[in-house]
Design a protein around this motif. Structure first.
Motif, PDB file in Angstrom:
ATOM      1  N   MET A 123       0.819  -1.205   0.000  1.00 42.47           N
ATOM      2  CA  MET A 123       0.000   0.000   0.000  1.00 42.47           C
ATOM      3  C   MET A 123       0.853   1.255   0.000  1.00 42.47           C
ATOM      4  O   MET A 123       0.636   2.198  -0.726  1.00 42.47           O
TER       5      MET A 123
ATOM      6  N   ARG B 273      -7.612  19.477 -11.234  1.00 40.17           N
ATOM      7  CA  ARG B 273      -6.811  18.247 -11.196  1.00 40.17           C
ATOM      8  C   ARG B 273      -7.405  17.174 -12.104  1.00 40.17           C
ATOM      9  O   ARG B 273      -6.685  16.462 -12.802  1.00 40.17           O
ATOM     10  N   MET B 274      -8.733  17.077 -12.116  1.00 40.63           N
ATOM     11  CA  MET B 274      -9.355  16.040 -12.943  1.00 40.63           C
ATOM     12  C   MET B 274      -9.219  16.368 -14.431  1.00 40.63           C
ATOM     13  O   MET B 274      -9.053  15.487 -15.263  1.00 40.63           O
TER      14      MET B 274
ATOM     15  N   ALA C 143      -5.892  15.193 -15.205  1.00 41.04           N
ATOM     16  CA  ALA C 143      -5.724  13.741 -15.146  1.00 41.04           C
ATOM     17  C   ALA C 143      -6.373  13.066 -16.351  1.00 41.04           C
ATOM     18  O   ALA C 143      -5.818  12.127 -16.922  1.00 41.04           O
ATOM     19  N   ASN C 144      -7.548  13.519 -16.742  1.00 38.97           N
ATOM     20  CA  ASN C 144      -8.220  12.944 -17.909  1.00 38.97           C
ATOM     21  C   ASN C 144      -9.320  13.902 -18.329  1.00 38.97           C
ATOM     22  O   ASN C 144     -10.383  13.938 -17.725  1.00 38.97           O
TER      23      ASN C 144
ATOM     24  N   PHE D 282     -12.780  12.477 -19.002  1.00 38.15           N
ATOM     25  CA  PHE D 282     -13.508  12.182 -17.769  1.00 38.15           C
ATOM     26  C   PHE D 282     -14.104  13.467 -17.209  1.00 38.15           C
ATOM     27  O   PHE D 282     -15.274  13.507 -16.829  1.00 38.15           O
TER      28      PHE D 282
ATOM     29  N   MET E 273     -12.198   3.051 -19.214  1.00 44.70           N
ATOM     30  CA  MET E 273     -10.856   3.561 -18.941  1.00 44.70           C
ATOM     31  C   MET E 273     -10.627   4.960 -19.503  1.00 44.70           C
ATOM     32  O   MET E 273      -9.915   5.761 -18.920  1.00 44.70           O
TER      33      MET E 273
ATOM     34  N   ALA F   5     -10.664   8.880 -14.070  1.00 47.32           N
ATOM     35  CA  ALA F   5      -9.395   9.572 -14.262  1.00 47.32           C
ATOM     36  C   ALA F   5      -8.344   8.649 -13.655  1.00 47.32           C
ATOM     37  O   ALA F   5      -8.220   8.549 -12.439  1.00 47.32           O
TER      38      ALA F   5
ATOM     39  N   ASP G 169      -5.213   8.568 -13.209  1.00 46.46           N
ATOM     40  CA  ASP G 169      -4.182   9.054 -12.296  1.00 46.46           C
ATOM     41  C   ASP G 169      -4.754   9.464 -10.943  1.00 46.46           C
ATOM     42  O   ASP G 169      -4.011   9.693 -10.002  1.00 46.46           O
ATOM     43  N   GLY G 170      -6.072   9.583 -10.895  1.00 48.98           N
ATOM     44  CA  GLY G 170      -6.683  10.010  -9.646  1.00 48.98           C
ATOM     45  C   GLY G 170      -6.824   8.847  -8.677  1.00 48.98           C
ATOM     46  O   GLY G 170      -6.679   7.680  -9.039  1.00 48.98           O
TER      47      GLY G 170
ATOM     48  N   SER H  16      -6.784  -1.498  -1.342  1.00 51.66           N
ATOM     49  CA  SER H  16      -6.084  -1.447  -0.057  1.00 51.66           C
ATOM     50  C   SER H  16      -6.457  -0.194   0.733  1.00 51.66           C
ATOM     51  O   SER H  16      -6.575  -0.241   1.935  1.00 51.66           O
ATOM     52  N   ASN H  17      -6.647   0.925   0.058  1.00 50.26           N
ATOM     53  CA  ASN H  17      -7.201   2.090   0.752  1.00 50.26           C
ATOM     54  C   ASN H  17      -7.751   3.083  -0.258  1.00 50.26           C
ATOM     55  O   ASN H  17      -7.544   2.946  -1.465  1.00 50.26           O
TER      56      ASN H  17
ATOM     57  N   LEU I 197      -7.017   6.014  -1.026  1.00 53.56           N
ATOM     58  CA  LEU I 197      -6.130   6.922  -1.751  1.00 53.56           C
ATOM     59  C   LEU I 197      -5.293   6.190  -2.794  1.00 53.56           C
ATOM     60  O   LEU I 197      -4.459   6.779  -3.456  1.00 53.56           O
TER      61      LEU I 197
ATOM     62  N   LYS J 161      -4.284   4.613  -6.251  1.00 54.29           N
ATOM     63  CA  LYS J 161      -4.596   5.022  -7.622  1.00 54.29           C
ATOM     64  C   LYS J 161      -5.606   4.051  -8.209  1.00 54.29           C
ATOM     65  O   LYS J 161      -5.431   2.839  -8.111  1.00 54.29           O
TER      66      LYS J 161
ATOM     67  N   ASP K 193      -4.729   1.053 -10.554  1.00 57.09           N
ATOM     68  CA  ASP K 193      -4.135  -0.182 -10.051  1.00 57.09           C
ATOM     69  C   ASP K 193      -5.171  -1.250  -9.678  1.00 57.09           C
ATOM     70  O   ASP K 193      -4.801  -2.353  -9.308  1.00 57.09           O
TER      71      ASP K 193
END
Lengths: 313, 348, 516
Positions: B1, B218-219, B222-223, B226, C343, C348, C350-351, C394-395, C397, C399, C402
């Motif tokens: 993590m 930020r979004m 990022a994309n 989206f 996708m 997003a 990267d978010g 896992s949490n 935050l 990405k 993944d």
């Protein structure tokens, strides 16, 4: 204002347009080839700078303008390929990669200059060579045309030939077809076994070669020395020219000529009673205006098509 | 993590170390005393309070342009216009400071305020061009750098120039021996701009991570597909991102001129805006991390200056280090294999 | 066997992210046969043929060509070995002419230049030889899908393909085009070509193939002589899933119209994409849109969700015209949308999970307090949603990129379905998602329907359509060709007839989809 018209229609002004366009045009050709392969080379500005210093240094060392020119072009290719390695293998963002090349060149060229000459401003202490001007037999004797066409630097003629070469290469040869297919739909290229990476390396290498010629022209033709940041935004202007030319050779050449015209015009205004600081920004203003006009007409065209469709329904 | 959290700093550190190793190789080629030279580069700034002061003094403008550029890069807007805005806003601040000479604190407040607003408006131009007609912001911002420099230099030469000075310089805007932004740490030239830049960075952080607009920004970065699909108005995001970046860069210009000089003295673009790109990149487009990056870069720069003064290696060598750091950090595949291995290990 | 041309031995493919696409596949393909590989969406058919064409490498196992073990590192190697492939998504350069695409990379030369006359001649000869007529100088972007496919087939043949792989070739074709394709394939077979044909349409497989190999969830289920096996038997092998997607639904309780679409038309490049589309979705109804992909469903969804501008017609949400509404207004008015391309549009990458799962709430100021976002509230909400929608991570935050496909889709579903909404557009909501997640998502949709939401479900998966929907529309070439409000009376086969344009309801019946 009468003065201005006199300037523009003088043969030596048109001659200088050709001269001033040379480096922009060469870099723009580099932009075309790389962009058509889908990897637009943002590092042209820096590559020109590094080629300019390399040309000066090597020609001074060897006392041969041609070896200097050759070295400058090689330097251009080398840097482009290094950028290619990072973009294609290491998956660096191509824009950031280009920015890195430019930052590197801006400082690196001065670093090199200082290490070799102990100076940071210009290379005037180096006995570098200049690529010769060429008088074309017969044509040089034709009035007006001869004055405009003949007597340019060899690299200017190389630039003109390069336009033809790039046009033919992109549109008439298998390599050009590969480059364009890779840029437009690399899946299609892959599906017939074309090595996409290799084609992109070649395209970047070619873009480095053209920018290398452009850089060599700056320090071994336009003037006979290297000075700090002497590329002065020409690499960027070239990218703008390529964008406005729609990526095609002829359109880009015409746009590069317009920018060259603006620059030459700015140069010839130096003698007049206009503040020199404002004159120097003319090429930049023209570039921004050019980009705007191009983009705005493009969007309105799209809108018109849409509107027509609505009316037809 | 925690893998991702650890991985990114390690990657940055490795990139920096590789860059320094290559720098050392270059020094090896040009210096008679490579180890001595490298030592000066790396620890030189620690040798005197004055040098440490220099680091902080340089940190201030780098942090301004770095935070400004972080906004742009975060929204995937590759705009390098901080340079030109920094310059012309320095001129604007000079004009006002000369007019308000002797008005004490008011002078600095008005000068910085007006310069920031002008920076915001100028920064907005490429934003609108981008948002409305999708005109390449990178090329436009670079052209504007030259244009703003030309106009600023014209104003300097024709309206502000003190002809008694041999070098290019404006009239004085403070009495000799004084500076408009005062002195924060005795024995150095660190000025109150430091506090201002820390506040700006903090507010930027809050805006970017604790507000809806920052989220939208930020979004979009990022994309943007989206973002559009979620109903974010990308047009306004592009515009306000440019406005904020222009504001901060403009403030940086004003603060730098007022904080460090008694006259405007830039006869060329100072390069601080371009460095902002590197700061933003090193700081992962995060306003607070950008502070660390700015500190690092300032340290390296001052180290290079000291090195240049005491050895034969010129400070431009830094360019090599910078280029390598940018290339490595922006390289997705750099250390990716190592990370994948770690992930697999963790999964087991 | 003596005439075994291509054999796969224990082929296993595991992707770096741990997904097992193929497991121990063993298959013999004989010279001169048409060999169908069938399986459901996501069964691993495409991965398998990509390995034969050198686009992917098997993790384990061996490929033999005429008994010789070979390693196919890249498509060029496959081409050299006489293997050609026609991809599901065409690999053509739109601005190039047919001729340029055909000969790409292997153009006849005159000096350093391409010999255009020769190229023209070669193209014509090729086209005649294989009886596949194409116009050499037309640009690809001006061609119909069927023509593009011919170019693709010729492309492979020009490069000397003896083994021709076709990945779902009929998915994009009209029925006439399919008939034509099949007759061409028969001709190629008679000339000695071997054809590997991927499909999940059993009728076609029965019609065209000599052998059929079945893959189910990455595993090999055997090769059969097509003649000896019935469609029903193949289908059992293909589907026979571990979890049967069958749901006990409550009888529908319809309310008033939520979405009304009236006389929608859409044109692009002077080509009619949508023609006079009218229908409505009521409260408490799941309306399904069935159809082969590319028949205008995607455009229709983009118009309803305001990703594209409506050219003609009216779209209303609760009687409010939404033709010019902004996306944010539309969402505020109770529309949610699960997009097909998860996708590229749905998240997003990267978010973080939190960034993605809360997007609509953040943008609608649910967490804004005095201009700032309330971090704790967001954290709690994210936790709640992750738990309720069983997102394995896992949490919060982490990405989002993944996560596995199924979990990413659950994040999208959680975001779109957990807010106060009236209408949900679900576009291919379970494509490429593991069975567990599919079931979960289906239950969510049914629950929402019972709570009185209007749901528009667009899916290429007929099983999904038939199991979930109350009423069904079939789209074909931009038109509604059928409307079923009594599902008991319709089978997958029957729906297929309408989807392929073989049958059409009367205009009167179709109009019933539009409930005034």
């Amino acid at each position: 204002m009468g003065n201005i018209w006199e300037i523009i229609f003088a043969t030596d002004f048109i001659f200088s347009v050709v001269r001033v366009t040379t480096p922009i045009l060469l870099a723009a050709l580099g932009a075309i080839v790389s962009d058509r392969a889908g990897v637009v080379n943002i590092g042209l500005e820096g590559i020109m700078l590094m080629a300019a210093i390399t040309g000066v240094v090597i020609s001074a060392q060897t006392q041969s303008a041609f070896i200097g020119l050759f070295a400058a072009v090689c330097a251009g290719i080398l840097i482009a390929l290094i950028l290619g390695y990072f973009v294609l293998e290491m998956k660096s963002n191509i824009i950031l990669g280009g920015i890195a090349v430019n930052l590197f060149a801006s400082g690196g060229s001065v670093f090199l200059l200082y290490v070799l000459t102990g100076e940071k401003g210009t290379s005037s202490s180096l006995a570098s060579k200049v690529v010769p001007n060429i008088n074309i037999p017969i044509i040089k004797d034709i009035p007006i045309i001869g004055e405009i066409i003949s007597g340019h630097n060899l690299i200017t003629y190389i630039a003109i030939l390069s336009v033809v070469a790039v046009y033919l290469m992109l549109n008439k040869t298998p390599m050009g077809t590969k480059i364009r297919s890779v840029g437009e739909n690399y899946h299609a290229a892959e599906s017939v076994g074309i090595n996409v990476k290799k084609v992109r390396y070649i395209a970047l290498g070619l873009s480095g070669m053209f920018a290398g010629f452009g850089g060599a022209f700056l320090s071994m033709g336009y003037v006979s020395w290297f000075s700090r940041d002497m590329s002065a935004g020409r690499g960027w202007i070239a990218l703008a020219a390529e964008a406005m030319g729609g990526g095609n050779t002829i359109g880009t050449t015409i746009t590069a000529l317009i920018f060259g015209f603006a620059q030459a015009f700015a140069n010839s205004l130096q003698g007049l009673n206009i503040p020199s600081e404002l004159i120097t920004i003319i090429p930049n203003v023209v570039t921004v205006l050019g980009l705007c006009i191009f983009a705005i007409t493009k969007t309105t065209k799209v809108r018109k098509v849409k509107a027509n469709e609505k009316n037809n329904n | 993590m925690n893998n991702y959290k650890i991985f990114e700093p390690i990657r940055t550190a490795v990139a920096i170390i590789i860059a320094l190793i290559i720098a050392f190789i270059v020094i090896l080629l040009v210096s008679d005393d490579p180890i001595g030279t490298m030592t000066i580069l790396l620890v030189g700034p620690l040798k005197a309070t004055r040098y440490l002061g220099n680091v902080i003094e340089l940190f201030i403008p780098l942090a301004f342009t770095g935070v400004a550029t972080a906004f742009l890069f975060r929204a995937k807007l590759f705009n390098l216009g901080a340079e030109g805005i920094l310059y012309i806003c320095g001129i604007i601040a000079t004009v006002i400071a000369i007019k308000l000479k002797g008005y004490g604190i008011l002078q600095a407040v008005v000068a910085i305020g007006v310069a920031s607003v002008v920076g915001m408006l100028l920064g907005g131009i490429p934003g609108i061009l981008k948002a409305k007609w999708n005109i390449n912001e990178l090329v436009v911002s670079l052209m504007f750098n030259s244009i703003f420099f030309g106009i600023g230099f014209y104003i300097l030469n024709n309206y502000l120039r003190d002809t008694d000075q041999s070098l290019v310089a404006s009239y004085r805007f403070v009495e000799p021996g004084k500076l408009a932004l005062g002195n924060l740490v005795a024995g150095t030239r660190i000025h109150y701009g430091l506090i201002l830049v820390l506040i700006v960075a903090l507010l930027s952080y809050v805006f970017m991570f604790k507000t809806k607009w920052g989220y939208a920004l930020r979004m979009t970065g990022a994309n943007n597909r989206f973002a559009y699909y979620m109903g974010i108005k990308t047009f306004s995001v592009i515009v306000y991102t440019h406005l904020i970046a222009g504001f901060i860069a403009g403030m940086g210009g004003a603060v730098e001129v007022l904080g460090m000089y008694d006259r405007f003295r830039w006869g060329a673009l100072p390069g601080l805006g371009f460095d902002g790109a590197l700061v933003a990149l090193l700081g992962k487009d995060h306003p607070l991390k950008a502070l660390l990056a700015a500190l690092f870069l300032a340290y390296l720069r001052i180290g290079a200056d000291i090195m240049a003064r005491s050895t034969e290696v010129p400070s431009e060598m830094i360019a090599i280090i910078q280029a390598i750091i940018i290339l490595l950090i922006s390289a997705e595949r750099f250390l990716a294999k190592w990370r994948e291995k770690q992930l697999v290990k963790e999964a087991k | 066997m003596s005439n075994c041309l291509l054999s796969l031995k224990d082929i296993t493919k595991i992707y770096p992210n741990g997904v097992v696409a193929n497991k121990g596949i063993t298959m013999d393909i004989h010279e001169g046969e048409i060999h169908a590989i069938v399986g459901e969406n996501g069964a691993g058919k495409s991965t398998l043929v990509k390995m034969i064409f050198g686009m992917e490498q098997p993790s384990l196992g061996e490929i033999r060509l005429r008994g010789e073990p070979i390693k196919i590192d890249n498509p060029q190697k496959a081409i050299d070995l006489g293997i050609g492939m026609v991809h599901q998504h065409f690999m053509l350069v739109p601005s190039f002419t047919v001729m340029q695409n055909l000969l790409l990379g292997e153009e006849p030369k005159k000096g350093v230049f391409i010999d255009n006359n020769k190229a023209m001649e070669v193209t014509k000869q090729l086209s005649e030889k294989y009886n596949l007529y194409v116009e050499p100088t037309v640009k690809i972007r001006d061609l119909t899908v069927g023509m593009k496919q011919k170019v693709e087939i010729l492309k492979a043949l020009y490069r000397g393909a003896k083994i021709l792989i076709l990945d779902e070739p009929t998915a994009v074709l009209t029925s006439q085009e399919t008939v034509e394709l099949f007759s061409k394939l028969q001709l190629l077979k008679e000339e000695g070509h071997t054809i590997i044909f991927i499909s999940h349409k059993l009728k076609e497989v029965k019609e065209i193939s000599d052998k059929v190999s079945v893959i189910r969830q990455g595993k090999f289920e055997g090769t059969y002589n097509t003649f000896d096996i019935t469609e029903r038997e193949i289908s059992k092998l293909m589907v026979g899933r571990d979890i049967i997607l069958k749901y006990d639904k409550n009888p529908p309780k319809y309310g008033e119209n939520i979405l009304t679409v009236k006389d929608i038309e859409y044109e692009n490049d002077n080509k009619k994409i949508l023609d006079k589309i009218s229908f409505s979705v009521k409260k408490g109804e799941i309306l399904g849109i069935a159809g082969v992909e590319g028949n205008g469903q995607n455009e229709l969804v983009k118009l309803i969700t305001r990703l594209m501008d409506t050219q003609k017609g009216e779209i209303r949400l609760n009687d409010t015209l939404i033709n010019n509404m902004s996306i944010s207004e539309l969402r505020a008015n109770g529309l949610s949308y699960i997009p097909e391309d998860r996708m590229t549009t749905g998240i997003a990458g990267d978010g973080s999970i939190a960034d993605n799962i809360l997007a609509n709430r953040i943008l609608e100021d649910e967490f804004t307090n005095k201009g700032l976002l309330a971090g704790n509230k967001m954290k709690t909400k994210t936790g709640e949603l992750i738990e309720k929608y069983v997102v394995k991570c896992s949490n919060a935050l982490q990405k989002i990129i993944d996560l596995s496909g199924g979990n990413i889709q659950k994040v999208v579903v959680a975001r779109e379905c957990s807010v106060d909404l009236q209408l949900l557009i679900a576009e291919q909501p379970t494509r490429g998602v593991d069975v567990g997640s599919i079931e979960f998502i289906h239950h969510q949709l049914l629950e929402m329907r019972d709570e009185g939401l209007a749901i528009l479900l667009i899916s290429a998966d007929l099983n999904e359509i038939l199991e979930l929907c109350d009423n069904i529309i079939v789209m074909y070439e931009g038109e509604i060709v059928a409307y079923f409000d009594d599902k008991a009376k319709v089978s997958e086969e029957e729906l297929g007839m309408y989807m392929l344009g073989l049958e059409k309801h009367s205009p009167k019946n179709i109009r019933r989809a539009f409930n005034e």
